[in-house]
Scaffold this active site. Structure first.
Site, mmCIF file in Angstrom:
data_model
loop_
_atom_site.group_PDB
_atom_site.id
_atom_site.type_symbol
_atom_site.label_atom_id
_atom_site.label_comp_id
_atom_site.label_asym_id
_atom_site.label_seq_id
_atom_site.Cartn_x
_atom_site.Cartn_y
_atom_site.Cartn_z
ATOM 1 N N GLU A 42 15.461 14.699 40.128
ATOM 2 C CA GLU A 42 16.617 13.592 40.086
ATOM 3 C C GLU A 42 16.340 12.433 40.616
ATOM 4 O OE1 GLU A 42 19.121 13.831 38.358
ATOM 5 O OE2 GLU A 42 19.255 15.967 37.782
ATOM 6 N N TYR A 125 25.648 9.054 41.377
ATOM 7 C CA TYR A 125 25.138 9.747 40.055
ATOM 8 C C TYR A 125 24.298 11.034 40.832
ATOM 9 C CZ TYR A 125 21.755 11.971 37.180
ATOM 10 O OH TYR A 125 21.092 12.623 36.580
ATOM 11 N N ASP A 143 25.773 9.478 33.853
ATOM 12 C CA ASP A 143 24.409 8.513 33.713
ATOM 13 C C ASP A 143 24.815 7.472 32.836
ATOM 14 O OD1 ASP A 143 24.066 10.057 31.917
ATOM 15 O OD2 ASP A 143 21.899 9.856 31.871
ATOM 16 N N CYS A 196 22.598 9.595 20.106
ATOM 17 C CA CYS A 196 23.468 8.526 20.470
ATOM 18 C C CYS A 196 22.805 7.362 21.462
ATOM 19 C CB CYS A 196 24.876 8.870 21.243
ATOM 20 S SG CYS A 196 26.159 7.868 21.192
ATOM 21 N N CYS A 203 23.594 8.194 13.887
ATOM 22 C CA CYS A 203 25.167 8.797 13.708
ATOM 23 C C CYS A 203 24.905 9.848 12.542
ATOM 24 C CB CYS A 203 25.926 7.833 13.276
ATOM 25 S SG CYS A 203 26.263 6.594 14.643
ATOM 26 N N CYS A 206 24.810 13.234 14.036
ATOM 27 C CA CYS A 206 25.763 13.474 15.406
ATOM 28 C C CYS A 206 26.599 14.510 15.315
ATOM 29 C CB CYS A 206 26.229 12.233 15.844
ATOM 30 S SG CYS A 206 27.155 12.534 17.348
#
Length: 313
Positions: A42, A125, A143, A196, A203, A206
């Site tokens: 992370e 976060y 995020d 995205c 799209c 998606c």
DNA sequence: GAATCGTGGCG
DNA sequence: TCGCCAAGATT
């Protein structure tokens, strides 16, 4: 505050999770629940693309397999192991974090958000991500990917410059969070990273295009063109090269130096800039000062010459 | 709250 | 080519 209909949210969950089961990326940190390994991942992932972390994380964990080995390592060794990752402050803070976990929490990474937030290098976060991904708690995570995805799906969003505010997104993320938040958060991040995307979103691939508030904007091509270049303040440069890049060159030079020796300022100057002249010493000194303040470099005076090396301690 | 902090890929 | 962008945090 925007209202969400239960049926829409359900469809959102169903379609995203189904897409995720089929298209998820195989990432190192998804195959472990070791809090230390998740922690390192992370920190590395902060402002850094997953593909690079995928490459560097195993090497780093090989060098520092446990929180204790990291805590007992020298700063210089950790900074050397951070090579290629960028934002070297993260390496310094990660080592400091490990040391504090040992003195405050007996070597066990805490699991409460408030405790995590007190550790260096952990913000909202990362605290939420650790809670969700390392401890399996049900927890929203936001995020840059999730912010963009939710902003587009739940609001009309013409460009990445017009994303919703953090407060709006965190609030929305909380309200639409399904039971299995681990898969949901990972799925949204994958969707943002591969479909995205900030530029030229796909799209047509998606899984939630039919539900998306911004779907018509895409058809009009609004999201395709380059972002309206808003006059962003130019970052400080020297010889056309940003300050940060010079810093990076210095750190890289220091990494490549054997740990006992050190560079004089002039020698270092010539390594990072082939036509370096003594007139530029004040400029170089200021760069070094910044690195010293950040705990990345260390200077020592011998007679009248100043030497530089990676921070010891 | 704006400025700062690396590096590499992509359009 | 060059600016934008990337699993943010800190001061």
């Amino acid at each position: 505050m925007r209202k969400f209909h239960r049926r829409t949210i359900k469809a959102l969950h169903r379609n995203v999770l189904r897409w995720y089961r089929k298209h998820q990326r195989q990432l190192f940190w998804r195959s472990t629940r070791d809090p230390y390994e998740i922690l390192v991942s992370e920190i590395m992932l902060q402002q850094t693309q997953a593909s690079r972390v995928q490459e560097k994380l195993p090497q780093f964990l090989d060098r520092f397999p446990t929180l204790r080995t990291l805590a007992h390592a020298s700063r210089a060794d950790v900074i050397r192991a951070w090579r290629g990752m960028g934002y070297n402050n993260r390496a310094v803070r990660l080592r400091e974090l490990a040391r504090k976990v040992i003195e405050r929490h007996e070597g066990q990474l805490p699991c409460r958000i408030e405790e995590l937030l007190r550790l260096p290098g952990i913000g909202k976060y990362t605290a939420h991500a650790l809670t969700c991904f390392a401890y399996g708690r049900r927890m929203p995570v936001v995020d840059v990917n999730i912010r963009r995805v939710l902003s587009r799906v739940l609001w009309k969003t013409k460009s990445t410059a017009e994303l919703r505010t953090d407060d709006e997104i965190w609030s929305a993320a909380e309200r639409i969070l399904p039971k299995d938040s681990y898969s949901w958060n990972q799925a949204l991040m994958d969707l943002g990273a591969t479909v995205c995307t900030a530029r030229r979103p796909k799209c047509e691939e998606c899984p939630i295009a039919s539900i998306c508030s911004s779907r018509h904007l895409h058809k009009l091509g609004v999201m395709n063109g380059r972002q309206a270049h808003q006059a962003k303040k130019m970052e400080p440069r020297y010889n056309g090269i940003p300050h940060r890049i010079w810093r990076g060159r210095i750190v890289e030079a220091l990494r490549n130096m054997s740990s006992e020796s050190s560079f004089s300022l002039v020698r270092l100057g010539h390594i990072i800039k082939s036509d370096f002249s003594k007139r530029e010493l004040p400029w170089l000194s200021r760069l070094i000062d910044g690195l010293v303040r950040d705990g990345i470099a260390h200077t020592s005076k011998h007679r009248s010459t100043i030497s530089v090396m990676l921070a010891g301690e």
